[in-house]
Structure formats: structure tokens, C-alpha cells
Design an enzyme around this catalytic site. Structure first.
Site: not given
Length: 236
Positions: A128, A143
Site C-alpha cells: 500500500h 501512501h
């Protein structure tokens, strides 16, 4: 003016008002009030217009300064979408800039690409997030989504590996925005300069802005020490 008559020849001024106070004083008073009000309104409107022009010039000068300052480092967008201020991100770790300054993007595509020429410093197992270090020393965290570490890599596909050399536009990962959103997660892509303190300024856009992947996103103004080091390297 409105039938007003002076009782003596005088130059127009506030001090000459008494010579108009005769049987035609009403016309004079009306004319005087209208003149004062109209002058105020015209001055106010012109001043507002000039201030607006000055604000536009200031904004243009700021953008030009960012591009003209010697040594300014550009960081591209890692994804196509719409930017918004990092202070509006629904996660205080980012909104309070605890990890550094940056910007958020609402993605309209599912691919994340490298925003710089450099190397992949961290490739998280949960897929992620990715850490990068540019050839100019900028440390960047990308992110993808908020709290998406909980997905443990589901709906993500990592396309790079740690220590891999990358160029602007090199694919880093893909993610399924629709499925992640359906699970209740915010799919915002957060771009953070994690070594913010090493630089004089990180220039971002405060307003919403449509950006394409690999187009300029952030401008980083180096510190004096960085510029001095670069000058020494060139001299050598």
C-alpha cells in the site's frame, strides 16, 4: 449645481461651504452629499479592482519564483487525479504533517508511477506504500489509501522491488480503486517529502488541481548548504 448659489466669489472647498448657506442651500447640500457618496463608491470599486489585480500578479510571481530559483527540485505526480491540501487528509499523521510536508491526490486511475529519477528505498510487503529516494536526495513516501495497511496487500499489485532504479513514469504498483472504496477505505494517494527539514521550502498548490501522472506536482527549494554542495561538485 441643483440651483445652488454662492453669496460671494470663492474657490470650491470645505471652507467655502458657508457662502452657499442661503435660500438655495438645499440644492447645495443634496449635491454635496451625492458628490461625497459617489466619490467614495468609485474609489472603493477601483481599489478593490486594483487589489484583485495585485493578488493575481503575486500568485503569478510565486509560481515564476518557484521555477526560476536556482536549484529548485521538481517532483512529479505519481498518479492522475485531483490534488487537495494534505491538511484536509482524514488522518492526522498526514494532516498534521508529522511525517513531512506534501500533498494529497484523489486518483482517477489505478496505476502509481515513480515521480522522480532515483531508487526504490522501501517496498512495503502490504503493497500500500512505497518509499523512494531521488538522485537529488529527496526522500518520498507514496501512501495509497488511508488505513489500507489493514488489507494486507489485497487489491494491490507491486510492480517494483526494493533497491530498484527507477525513472519518472516507471510503474510502481497498481490498485483496484473500486474494490478498495467498496470496502469503505479512502483511496487518496498521499505524497510526502519525509526529509522536509533538509529543505528551505516545499511549494504546493492549495487549491484543487487536475494533474496527470508524471506531470510536475511539487517544487522543492533547497537550503543554502545543498546549493553550496552542488556548486562544489560542479567545480570538481
Amino acid at each position: 449645481m441643483l440651483g445652488a448659489k454662492a453669496m460671494a466669489p470663492v474657490m470650491p472647498s470645505i471652507l467655502s461651504i458657508p457662502v452657499y448657506l442661503n435660500d438655495t442651500a438645499f440644492g447645495f447640500i443634496v449635491g454635496f452629499v451625492v458628490t461625497v457618496i459617489s466619490t467614495f463608491v468609485i474609489t472603493f470599486l477601483l481599489a478593490k479592482s486594483f487589489l484583485k489585480i495585485e493578488d493575481q500578479h503575486a500568485e503569478i510571481e510565486t509560481d515564476e519564483m518557484a521555477s526560476e530559483v536556482a536549484g529548485v527540485i521538481s517532483v512529479a505526480s505519481p498518479v492522475t487525479g485531483t490534488t487537495y491540501p494534505i491538511s484536509d487528509v482524514a488522518d492526522q499523521t498526514f494532516s498534521k504533517e508529522l511525517m513531512g510536508k506534501g500533498i494529497a491526490i484523489l486518483p482517477s486511475q489505478d496505476e502509481i508511477v515513480s515521480p522522480v529519477d532515483g531508487v526504490v528505498s522501501v517496498a512495503f510487503k502490504t503493497k500500500h506504500a512505497i518509499g523512494l529516494k531521488s538522485n537529488t536526495g529527496v526522500e518520498i513516501l507514496i501512501h495509497v489509501g488511508l488505513d489500507t495497511v489493514e488489507l494486507e496487500g489485497e487489491h494491490y499489485e507491486l510492480l517494483c522491488k526494493q533497491n530498484q532504479a527507477v525513472k519518472i513514469g516507471t510503474p510502481l504498483l497498481t490498485f483496484d480503486r473500486e474494490k478498495i472504496s467498496e470496502l469503505g477505505y479512502d483511496t487518496s494517494v498521499i505524497v510526502v517529502i519525509t526529509n522536509t527539514d533538509d529543505y528551505l521550502s516545499i511549494i504546493t498548490k492549495d487549491e484543487q488541481l487536475q494533474v496527470n501522472a508524471s506531470e510536475p506536482l511539487l517544487s522543492i527549494v533547497p537550503s543554502t548548504s545543498y546549493l553550496n554542495n552542488e556548486t562544489q561538485l560542479v567545480a570538481e
